[in-house]
Design a protein around this motif. Sequence first.
Motif, PDB file in Angstrom:
ATOM      1  N   ALA A   8       0.839  -1.206   0.000  1.00 52.34           N
ATOM      2  CA  ALA A   8       0.000   0.000   0.000  1.00 52.34           C
ATOM      3  C   ALA A   8       0.872   1.253   0.000  1.00 52.34           C
ATOM      4  N   GLY A   9       1.965   1.207   0.752  1.00 51.16           N
ATOM      5  CA  GLY A   9       2.878   2.343   0.774  1.00 51.16           C
ATOM      6  C   GLY A   9       3.510   2.597  -0.580  1.00 51.16           C
ATOM      7  N   LYS A  10       3.813   1.528  -1.305  1.00 53.67           N
ATOM      8  CA  LYS A  10       4.408   1.690  -2.635  1.00 53.67           C
ATOM      9  C   LYS A  10       3.411   2.290  -3.613  1.00 53.67           C
ATOM     10  N   VAL A  11       2.161   1.841  -3.536  1.00 56.78           N
ATOM     11  CA  VAL A  11       1.120   2.430  -4.385  1.00 56.78           C
ATOM     12  C   VAL A  11       0.957   3.910  -4.036  1.00 56.78           C
ATOM     13  N   LEU A  12       0.976   4.211  -2.757  1.00 51.62           N
ATOM     14  CA  LEU A  12       0.853   5.599  -2.328  1.00 51.62           C
ATOM     15  C   LEU A  12       1.994   6.449  -2.885  1.00 51.62           C
ATOM     16  N   GLU A  13       3.225   5.935  -2.860  1.00 48.91           N
ATOM     17  CA  GLU A  13       4.362   6.682  -3.396  1.00 48.91           C
ATOM     18  C   GLU A  13       4.177   6.982  -4.877  1.00 48.91           C
ATOM     19  N   VAL A  14       3.656   6.010  -5.634  1.00 50.70           N
ATOM     20  CA  VAL A  14       3.430   6.224  -7.067  1.00 50.70           C
ATOM     21  C   VAL A  14       2.394   7.324  -7.278  1.00 50.70           C
ATOM     22  N   LEU A  15       1.294   7.261  -6.523  1.00 49.12           N
ATOM     23  CA  LEU A  15       0.224   8.244  -6.702  1.00 49.12           C
ATOM     24  C   LEU A  15       0.669   9.631  -6.254  1.00 49.12           C
ATOM     25  N   ARG A  16       1.424   9.701  -5.169  1.00 51.17           N
ATOM     26  CA  ARG A  16       1.874  11.005  -4.678  1.00 51.17           C
ATOM     27  C   ARG A  16       2.905  11.631  -5.611  1.00 51.17           C
ATOM     28  N   GLY A  17       3.615  10.807  -6.351  1.00 51.51           N
ATOM     29  CA  GLY A  17       4.632  11.332  -7.254  1.00 51.51           C
ATOM     30  C   GLY A  17       4.100  11.741  -8.620  1.00 51.51           C
ATOM     31  N   ALA A  18       2.805  11.544  -8.838  1.00 44.95           N
ATOM     32  CA  ALA A  18       2.208  11.853 -10.148  1.00 44.95           C
ATOM     33  C   ALA A  18       1.482  13.193 -10.108  1.00 44.95           C
ATOM     34  N   ASP A  19       1.412  13.853 -11.271  1.00 44.77           N
ATOM     35  CA  ASP A  19       0.702  15.124 -11.384  1.00 44.77           C
ATOM     36  C   ASP A  19      -0.801  14.945 -11.555  1.00 44.77           C
ATOM     37  N   GLY A  20      -1.226  13.771 -12.029  1.00 40.00           N
ATOM     38  CA  GLY A  20      -2.644  13.520 -12.261  1.00 40.00           C
ATOM     39  C   GLY A  20      -2.954  12.050 -12.081  1.00 40.00           C
ATOM     40  N   PHE A  21      -3.798  11.534 -12.938  1.00 39.98           N
ATOM     41  CA  PHE A  21      -4.179  10.130 -12.861  1.00 39.98           C
ATOM     42  C   PHE A  21      -3.015   9.222 -13.243  1.00 39.98           C
ATOM     43  N   ALA A  37      -4.402  -6.645  -7.112  1.00 44.03           N
ATOM     44  CA  ALA A  37      -3.592  -6.195  -5.976  1.00 44.03           C
ATOM     45  C   ALA A  37      -3.592  -4.673  -5.879  1.00 44.03           C
ATOM     46  N   VAL A  38      -3.552  -4.007  -7.034  1.00 44.94           N
ATOM     47  CA  VAL A  38      -3.605  -2.537  -7.037  1.00 44.94           C
ATOM     48  C   VAL A  38      -4.909  -2.072  -6.393  1.00 44.94           C
ATOM     49  N   TRP A  39      -6.023  -2.681  -6.812  1.00 41.77           N
ATOM     50  CA  TRP A  39      -7.326  -2.294  -6.274  1.00 41.77           C
ATOM     51  C   TRP A  39      -7.366  -2.513  -4.762  1.00 41.77           C
ATOM     52  N   LYS A  40      -6.853  -3.645  -4.291  1.00 40.69           N
ATOM     53  CA  LYS A  40      -6.863  -3.940  -2.853  1.00 40.69           C
ATOM     54  C   LYS A  40      -6.055  -2.910  -2.066  1.00 40.69           C
ATOM     55  N   GLN A  41      -4.910  -2.503  -2.617  1.00 40.83           N
ATOM     56  CA  GLN A  41      -4.073  -1.521  -1.897  1.00 40.83           C
ATOM     57  C   GLN A  41      -4.696  -0.137  -1.924  1.00 40.83           C
ATOM     58  N   VAL A  42      -5.370   0.212  -3.003  1.00 41.13           N
ATOM     59  CA  VAL A  42      -6.084   1.493  -3.058  1.00 41.13           C
ATOM     60  C   VAL A  42      -7.189   1.519  -2.007  1.00 41.13           C
ATOM     61  N   GLY A  59      -7.548   5.733 -14.443  1.00 39.09           N
ATOM     62  CA  GLY A  59      -6.791   5.168 -13.336  1.00 39.09           C
ATOM     63  C   GLY A  59      -7.148   5.838 -12.022  1.00 39.09           C
ATOM     64  N   TYR A  60      -6.100   6.105 -11.218  1.00 45.26           N
ATOM     65  CA  TYR A  60      -6.313   6.653  -9.873  1.00 45.26           C
ATOM     66  C   TYR A  60      -5.500   7.933  -9.674  1.00 45.26           C
ATOM     67  N   ARG A  61      -6.037   8.783  -8.798  1.00 45.39           N
ATOM     68  CA  ARG A  61      -5.273   9.947  -8.365  1.00 45.39           C
ATOM     69  C   ARG A  61      -5.705  10.336  -6.955  1.00 45.39           C
ATOM     70  N   ILE A  62      -4.787  10.962  -6.216  1.00 44.14           N
ATOM     71  CA  ILE A  62      -5.088  11.416  -4.860  1.00 44.14           C
ATOM     72  C   ILE A  62      -5.829  12.741  -4.937  1.00 44.14           C
ATOM     73  N   SER A  63      -6.971  12.809  -4.265  1.00 44.53           N
ATOM     74  CA  SER A  63      -7.737  14.054  -4.247  1.00 44.53           C
ATOM     75  C   SER A  63      -7.865  14.642  -2.850  1.00 44.53           C
ATOM     76  N   GLY A  64      -7.328  13.935  -1.858  1.00 46.25           N
ATOM     77  CA  GLY A  64      -7.369  14.439  -0.485  1.00 46.25           C
ATOM     78  C   GLY A  64      -6.357  13.722   0.386  1.00 46.25           C
ATOM     79  N   VAL A  65      -5.740  14.451   1.300  1.00 41.94           N
ATOM     80  CA  VAL A  65      -4.678  13.891   2.141  1.00 41.94           C
ATOM     81  C   VAL A  65      -5.274  13.275   3.402  1.00 41.94           C
ATOM     82  N   ALA A  66      -4.748  12.123   3.789  1.00 43.06           N
ATOM     83  CA  ALA A  66      -5.217  11.455   5.002  1.00 43.06           C
ATOM     84  C   ALA A  66      -4.676  12.154   6.246  1.00 43.06           C
ATOM     85  N   ASP A  67      -5.490  12.142   7.296  1.00 44.06           N
ATOM     86  CA  ASP A  67      -5.046  12.664   8.590  1.00 44.06           C
ATOM     87  C   ASP A  67      -4.929  11.513   9.591  1.00 44.06           C
TER      88      ASP A  67
END
Length: 347
Positions: A8-21, A37-42, A59-67
Amino acid sequence: MVRRVGSAGKVLEVLRGADGFVSSQKICSLLGISRSAVWKQVEALRRLGWSIEGVSSQGYRISGVADSLRVLEMDPGFDPLRIGRRIVVHEETGSTNDDAWQLGLEGAGEGTVVLAEMQRAGRGRRGRQWLGPARKNLYASILLRPPVPPGDAPFLTLVAAVALCEALAETGPLAPQIKWPNDVLLNGKKTAGILAEMHADQESVHFLVLGIGVNLNMSADMLPTEVRYPATSVLCALGAPVDRVAFSRTLLRHLDRQYDVFLREGPGPVREKWLTYCAHRDGWLEVETPQGTLQGRFRDIDDEGALVLEVARGRTERVRAGDVTRLDARPEEGSESFLKGKPPCSS
């Protein structure tokens, strides 16, 4: 040292490093995992509080930061030398120090960190209560196994104080100060406290738990009023909320580095940094100790973290424990108020 990051952390790193989807196929290719596996980690990231948008054609993109501090269980955000190799996060607990103490008894490794979103029964020095509302502050305890004699272990409170000041200074335009022995101040008010609890015999330290509490996002109306020392928060000092996950990573990184310096080079370098943050430099102080009350001028701290106070009649006193109050003026030499009670230790 290679930082170990879960899927999950690796998927997060990929999404955080991208400008969009980022397409599922690209994530699969980068990480060598299946679409399932991607879906499960998302989904796992969403449960942690991350807002992740999914569009079938893009695909996927981050639209809000977790607290949620649980993000740190996946990835501490830095390459830990010791502190942060293992991070345990509780949604709610009585005391993170008690939790870390139990892990120490069970043989958990050095550098294990216990965090909590809410703490019901936190405590400070002399059993004082540390209030712990949910998802507002940082409640952390670090398990250490320092290869030092028990008499040197109290200095680790100063190591933590320096790390706290470094982290606060990195967070924003803040000027943190240290109030001996274990408080960190912003604008002259208490923002953080440190509690060290040691399991040792006469010759060696089995383990030490370093508890740290930081008022991060408490508004002024939430701060305790019936306390010995006025309190504040980073929110009040900055005028804006703090990213708790980012601050936690910053603090653990500084603590990891300062602890490493202490183990490699001894107390000297940390002591010099501590003095730069000291709120008492050349000030006149009153110190309440178990043996009595001392008044005098701050002169130094020694390599065991004890306060060196210049008192009347041309001598200094070494104080290992006590509550400090800064005096507005120099006490009268020779008066009964200048040195009251039995001196803790003459030097």
